[in-house]
Write a protein that holds these residues in place. Structure first.
Motif, PDB file in Angstrom:
ATOM      1  N   GLY A 234      14.554  31.175  17.899  1.00 63.31           N
ATOM      2  CA  GLY A 234      14.690  30.856  16.425  1.00 63.31           C
ATOM      3  C   GLY A 234      14.395  29.401  16.233  1.00 63.31           C
ATOM      4  O   GLY A 234      14.768  28.760  14.802  1.00 63.31           O
ATOM      5  N   VAL A 235      13.845  28.576  17.177  1.00 58.41           N
ATOM      6  CA  VAL A 235      13.955  27.299  17.019  1.00 58.41           C
ATOM      7  C   VAL A 235      12.338  26.780  16.994  1.00 58.41           C
ATOM      8  O   VAL A 235      11.536  26.972  17.524  1.00 58.41           O
ATOM      9  CB  VAL A 235      14.337  26.320  18.342  1.00 58.41           C
ATOM     10  N   VAL A 236      12.147  26.252  15.643  1.00 62.66           N
ATOM     11  CA  VAL A 236      10.950  25.852  15.248  1.00 62.66           C
ATOM     12  C   VAL A 236      10.900  24.507  15.434  1.00 62.66           C
ATOM     13  O   VAL A 236      11.632  23.657  14.973  1.00 62.66           O
ATOM     14  CB  VAL A 236      10.359  26.244  13.909  1.00 62.66           C
ATOM     15  N   LEU A 237       9.692  23.699  16.201  1.00 65.01           N
ATOM     16  CA  LEU A 237       9.787  22.377  16.537  1.00 65.01           C
ATOM     17  C   LEU A 237       8.813  21.650  15.606  1.00 65.01           C
ATOM     18  O   LEU A 237       7.830  22.347  15.221  1.00 65.01           O
ATOM     19  CB  LEU A 237       9.781  22.225  18.022  1.00 65.01           C
ATOM     20  N   GLY A 238       8.896  20.583  15.177  1.00 57.12           N
ATOM     21  CA  GLY A 238       8.034  19.914  14.552  1.00 57.12           C
ATOM     22  C   GLY A 238       8.292  18.328  14.368  1.00 57.12           C
ATOM     23  O   GLY A 238       9.090  17.748  15.122  1.00 57.12           O
ATOM     24  N   PRO A 239       7.341  17.622  13.692  1.00 54.77           N
ATOM     25  CA  PRO A 239       7.310  16.235  13.571  1.00 54.77           C
ATOM     26  C   PRO A 239       8.540  15.381  12.853  1.00 54.77           C
ATOM     27  O   PRO A 239       8.905  14.370  13.215  1.00 54.77           O
ATOM     28  CB  PRO A 239       6.141  15.757  12.916  1.00 54.77           C
ATOM     29  N   SER A 240       9.106  16.173  11.818  1.00 53.68           N
ATOM     30  CA  SER A 240      10.181  15.651  11.003  1.00 53.68           C
ATOM     31  C   SER A 240      10.872  16.845  10.119  1.00 53.68           C
ATOM     32  O   SER A 240      10.267  17.947   9.934  1.00 53.68           O
ATOM     33  CB  SER A 240       9.809  14.432  10.266  1.00 53.68           C
ATOM     34  N   ALA A 241      12.077  16.581   9.924  1.00 56.23           N
ATOM     35  CA  ALA A 241      12.732  17.237   9.063  1.00 56.23           C
ATOM     36  C   ALA A 241      12.050  17.684   7.653  1.00 56.23           C
ATOM     37  O   ALA A 241      12.146  18.885   7.197  1.00 56.23           O
ATOM     38  CB  ALA A 241      14.162  16.827   8.759  1.00 56.23           C
ATOM     39  N   THR A 242      11.487  16.277   7.221  1.00 53.94           N
ATOM     40  CA  THR A 242      10.815  16.576   5.742  1.00 53.94           C
ATOM     41  C   THR A 242       9.522  17.475   5.968  1.00 53.94           C
ATOM     42  O   THR A 242       9.394  18.416   5.232  1.00 53.94           O
ATOM     43  CB  THR A 242      10.188  15.199   5.347  1.00 53.94           C
ATOM     44  N   ALA A 243       8.812  17.459   7.079  1.00 58.50           N
ATOM     45  CA  ALA A 243       7.600  18.045   7.080  1.00 58.50           C
ATOM     46  C   ALA A 243       7.917  19.565   7.705  1.00 58.50           C
ATOM     47  O   ALA A 243       7.306  20.652   6.917  1.00 58.50           O
ATOM     48  CB  ALA A 243       6.790  17.666   8.369  1.00 58.50           C
ATOM     49  N   LEU A 244       9.038  19.936   8.246  1.00 62.66           N
ATOM     50  CA  LEU A 244       9.507  21.176   8.322  1.00 62.66           C
ATOM     51  C   LEU A 244      10.095  22.129   7.181  1.00 62.66           C
ATOM     52  O   LEU A 244       9.673  22.999   7.009  1.00 62.66           O
ATOM     53  CB  LEU A 244      10.602  21.351   9.539  1.00 62.66           C
ATOM     54  N   THR A 245      10.794  20.982   6.414  1.00 68.07           N
ATOM     55  CA  THR A 245      11.521  21.676   5.340  1.00 68.07           C
ATOM     56  C   THR A 245      10.328  21.837   4.145  1.00 68.07           C
ATOM     57  O   THR A 245      10.365  23.025   3.422  1.00 68.07           O
ATOM     58  CB  THR A 245      12.410  20.799   4.648  1.00 68.07           C
ATOM     59  N   TYR A 246       9.081  21.278   4.202  1.00 71.28           N
ATOM     60  CA  TYR A 246       8.128  21.400   3.339  1.00 71.28           C
ATOM     61  C   TYR A 246       7.441  22.832   3.621  1.00 71.28           C
ATOM     62  O   TYR A 246       7.056  23.629   3.000  1.00 71.28           O
ATOM     63  CB  TYR A 246       7.024  20.327   3.186  1.00 71.28           C
ATOM     64  N   THR A 247       7.374  23.093   4.756  1.00 72.52           N
ATOM     65  CA  THR A 247       6.786  24.359   5.565  1.00 72.52           C
ATOM     66  C   THR A 247       7.497  25.464   5.087  1.00 72.52           C
ATOM     67  O   THR A 247       7.131  26.477   4.628  1.00 72.52           O
ATOM     68  CB  THR A 247       6.462  24.276   7.018  1.00 72.52           C
ATOM     69  N   LEU A 248       8.746  25.223   5.358  1.00 74.50           N
ATOM     70  CA  LEU A 248       9.766  26.296   5.036  1.00 74.50           C
ATOM     71  C   LEU A 248       9.594  26.746   3.387  1.00 74.50           C
ATOM     72  O   LEU A 248       9.575  27.832   2.985  1.00 74.50           O
ATOM     73  CB  LEU A 248      11.032  26.285   5.231  1.00 74.50           C
ATOM     74  N   ALA A 249       9.544  25.710   2.647  1.00 76.16           N
ATOM     75  CA  ALA A 249       9.618  25.651   1.175  1.00 76.16           C
ATOM     76  C   ALA A 249       8.624  26.522   0.657  1.00 76.16           C
ATOM     77  O   ALA A 249       8.219  27.378  -0.233  1.00 76.16           O
ATOM     78  CB  ALA A 249       9.882  24.360   0.354  1.00 76.16           C
ATOM     79  N   ARG A 250       7.234  26.073   1.188  1.00 68.28           N
ATOM     80  CA  ARG A 250       6.014  26.680   0.791  1.00 68.28           C
ATOM     81  C   ARG A 250       6.004  28.052   0.985  1.00 68.28           C
ATOM     82  O   ARG A 250       5.738  28.940   0.301  1.00 68.28           O
ATOM     83  CB  ARG A 250       4.824  25.938   1.505  1.00 68.28           C
ATOM     84  N   THR A 251       6.714  28.528   2.378  1.00 68.43           N
ATOM     85  CA  THR A 251       6.670  29.942   2.753  1.00 68.43           C
ATOM     86  C   THR A 251       7.509  30.677   1.940  1.00 68.43           C
ATOM     87  O   THR A 251       6.961  31.736   1.629  1.00 68.43           O
ATOM     88  CB  THR A 251       6.970  30.048   4.379  1.00 68.43           C
ATOM     89  N   LEU A 252       8.631  30.215   1.960  1.00 66.09           N
ATOM     90  CA  LEU A 252       9.844  31.128   0.775  1.00 66.09           C
ATOM     91  C   LEU A 252       9.330  31.020  -0.458  1.00 66.09           C
ATOM     92  O   LEU A 252       9.246  32.159  -1.179  1.00 66.09           O
ATOM     93  CB  LEU A 252      11.023  30.411   1.032  1.00 66.09           C
ATOM     94  N   GLY A 253       8.727  29.901  -0.874  1.00 65.50           N
ATOM     95  CA  GLY A 253       8.369  29.877  -2.560  1.00 65.50           C
ATOM     96  C   GLY A 253       7.146  30.848  -2.629  1.00 65.50           C
ATOM     97  O   GLY A 253       7.045  31.429  -3.808  1.00 65.50           O
TER      98      GLY A 253
ATOM     99  N   LEU B  84      11.120  13.539  16.295  1.00 64.36           N
ATOM    100  CA  LEU B  84      10.747  14.892  16.504  1.00 64.36           C
ATOM    101  C   LEU B  84      12.008  15.604  15.617  1.00 64.36           C
ATOM    102  O   LEU B  84      13.159  15.086  15.512  1.00 64.36           O
ATOM    103  CB  LEU B  84      10.648  15.817  17.751  1.00 64.36           C
ATOM    104  N   ALA B  85      11.630  16.912  15.200  1.00 60.36           N
ATOM    105  CA  ALA B  85      12.636  17.727  14.393  1.00 60.36           C
ATOM    106  C   ALA B  85      12.836  18.987  14.821  1.00 60.36           C
ATOM    107  O   ALA B  85      11.778  19.719  15.475  1.00 60.36           O
ATOM    108  CB  ALA B  85      12.926  17.439  12.823  1.00 60.36           C
ATOM    109  N   ALA B  86      13.787  19.751  14.311  1.00 66.12           N
ATOM    110  CA  ALA B  86      13.774  21.467  14.738  1.00 66.12           C
ATOM    111  C   ALA B  86      14.292  21.777  13.530  1.00 66.12           C
ATOM    112  O   ALA B  86      15.398  21.479  12.877  1.00 66.12           O
ATOM    113  CB  ALA B  86      14.787  21.603  15.827  1.00 66.12           C
ATOM    114  N   LEU B  87      13.917  22.888  13.185  1.00 67.10           N
ATOM    115  CA  LEU B  87      14.260  23.787  12.018  1.00 67.10           C
ATOM    116  C   LEU B  87      14.511  25.342  12.445  1.00 67.10           C
ATOM    117  O   LEU B  87      13.682  25.673  13.171  1.00 67.10           O
ATOM    118  CB  LEU B  87      13.338  24.067  10.847  1.00 67.10           C
ATOM    119  N   VAL B  88      15.764  25.753  12.588  1.00 69.36           N
ATOM    120  CA  VAL B  88      16.297  26.925  13.066  1.00 69.36           C
ATOM    121  C   VAL B  88      16.698  27.976  12.186  1.00 69.36           C
ATOM    122  O   VAL B  88      17.168  27.662  10.860  1.00 69.36           O
ATOM    123  CB  VAL B  88      17.640  26.608  14.344  1.00 69.36           C
ATOM    124  N   ALA B  89      16.526  29.126  12.490  1.00 66.67           N
ATOM    125  CA  ALA B  89      16.941  30.533  11.946  1.00 66.67           C
ATOM    126  C   ALA B  89      16.964  31.475  12.800  1.00 66.67           C
ATOM    127  O   ALA B  89      16.635  31.365  14.064  1.00 66.67           O
ATOM    128  CB  ALA B  89      15.889  30.677  10.889  1.00 66.67           C
TER     129      ALA B  89
END
Ligand code: PLP
Length: 408
Positions: A80-99, A225-230
């Motif tokens: 469930g661990v998504v890795l990426g360059p920053s928390a900001t970039a990962l949150t934008y990806t998630l927000a776009r996807t959920l949005g 680096l950052a991680a967004l988990v679910a």
């Protein structure tokens, strides 16, 4: 529980330069193991991911190890661990996807206590979908984010609640678990910004009730680096924008492009470092990470208490309020100097503090302080000492007495 700050400080090569780092909330110095892991992954043959040859298998292993390390840090499944360059970039990806799944009339709840990285991506996604943004307000007198308001803010149209686990401006730790219960009762998802909280104590994402939780490794001795988990099942239900030939597996399909394998190796080493903070702690890495961060928290608390008491005793210092049980972070202003002047004067003395709004945009906007330069922030990390606090306080005392004037 044991924590030897002298031993811990020796594990940070950059501290030898002699700066006083009260800027951990903006980024910590990397641990020696991190530096070695990053350079090690550059000194040895590492190819792009491929099972066909050994250097390609190394990068596959590096990615898997990084997922496992974040899983141990947060108490989640490695898949469930998504890795990426920053928390900001990962949150934008998630927000776009959920949005993409939201409809006009849907609602999103964000808070004015949050760093803008957990606000603007949701506001923008809501705008695109025609959804309504509702705002949770903090109490300016106490710095609290009252839980009760969420009972009114959350309703049957709420799709997402975004809230921080800790304010990067004043350290307030909202009752995320209670907020999540209210959100879940209404069928909404919860995205928690853990960037400021994770370095300062053990984290258990399932116990918080977070559906999504983000952390940045450079705030806990690691690389940028950052991680967004679910839950992997949650990721499996989502369809992000992606390239045709890139992996459609979970969690890979949420990661864009070729990752930085050396930095990922450094991220794993950072978790190992945290797991070694309490050398007496037994058990598996998850257990040792929790013990290490608990020991670090106890040390940070002693240092932070000294800082708060010292600031309260200094004439001319105004501290922005925050409730007890906060992360060891404080914002203040010094009479007669702008925050930029205060930070610059401290910088001349080799003392590093952030100033401005530190991207806690809505917080400083609500206080009316943005147009007045925001504030100065001192954040304590586990390599800070009471002696460093005393040097900072002495320097502030000197400044308060008029010992510094803008030149030019
Ligand atoms: C609380 C908080 N959230 C999010 C961020 C953004 O993190 P990143 O730089 O990884 O995008 C920061 C960075 O300072 C932060 O303090």
């Amino acid at each position: 529980m044991s924590f030897d700050v002298t031993r811990v400080r020796a594990a940070y090569p950059a501290l030898a330069e002699g700066h006083l780092h009260f800027d951990g909330a903006a980024g910590t110095q990397p641990a020696a193991g991190v530096v070695e892991a990053v350079t090690g992954a550059m000194r040895h043959a590492v190819g792009n991911r491929s099972a066909a040859f050994a250097p390609g298998r190394r990068s596959l292993e590096i990615v898997a190890a990084a997922r496992a390390a974040v899983a141990d840090l947060l108490g989640v499944a490695p898949d469930g661990v998504v890795l990426g360059p920053s928390a900001t970039a990962l949150t934008y990806t998630l927000a776009r996807t959920l949005g993409d799944t939201w409809r006009p009339g849907d609602e999103v709840v964000v808070s004015r206590l949050d760093h803008d990285a957990n606000v603007r991506p949701w506001v923008r996604a809501a705008e695109r979908a025609g959804a309504t943004v509702r705002w949770a307000e903090f109490d300016p007198a106490t710095g609290e984010l009252p839980t009760g308001q969420y009972a009114d803010l959350v309703g049957e149209r709420t799709r997402l609640v975004a809230v921080t686990a800790a304010s990067n401006a004043v350290g307030t730790m909202p009752d995320v678990a209670a907020i999540a219960r209210l959100a879940h009762a209404a069928g909404a998802l919860v995205c928690v910004d853990g960037v400021h909280a994770v370095p300062h104590g053990p984290t258990d994402v399932p116990a918080l009730g977070a559906d999504f939780f983000v952390t940045s490794a450079y705030k806990w001795s690691g690389p940028h680096l950052a991680a967004l988990v679910a839950d992997p099942a949650r990721w499996a239900a989502l369809r992000p924008d992606k390239l045709r030939p890139s992996s459609d597996a979970v969690p890979d399909r949420f990661e864009y492009g070729t990752p930085s394998f050396p930095l990922l190796a450094g991220l794993t080493a950072a978790v190992e470092h945290l797991a070694g903070l309490d050398p007496a702690a037994p058990g598996d890495r998850r257990t040792r990470v929790r013990a290490g961060l608990a020991a670090a928290r106890a040390h940070e608390q002693v240092v932070f208490d000294r800082l708060l008491a010292g600031l309260a005793a200094l004439p001319g210092v105004t501290v922005l309020p925050a409730p007890a049980g906060r992360c060891p972070t404080v914002s203040f202003r010094l009479a007669g100097l702008t925050p930029a002047e205060t930070a610059t004067a401290l910088g001349e003395a080799g003392i590093c503090l952030s100033h401005g709004d530190y991207y806690a945009y809505e917080y400083f906007q609500a206080l009316g302080l943005r147009e007045h330069g925001g504030a100065v922030r001192a954040s304590v990390y586990h390599y800070n000492t009471v002696e460093e606090v005393d040097r900072l306080l002495a320097e502030l005392d000197r400044l308060a007495a008029g010992g510094w004037r803008m030149t030019g």
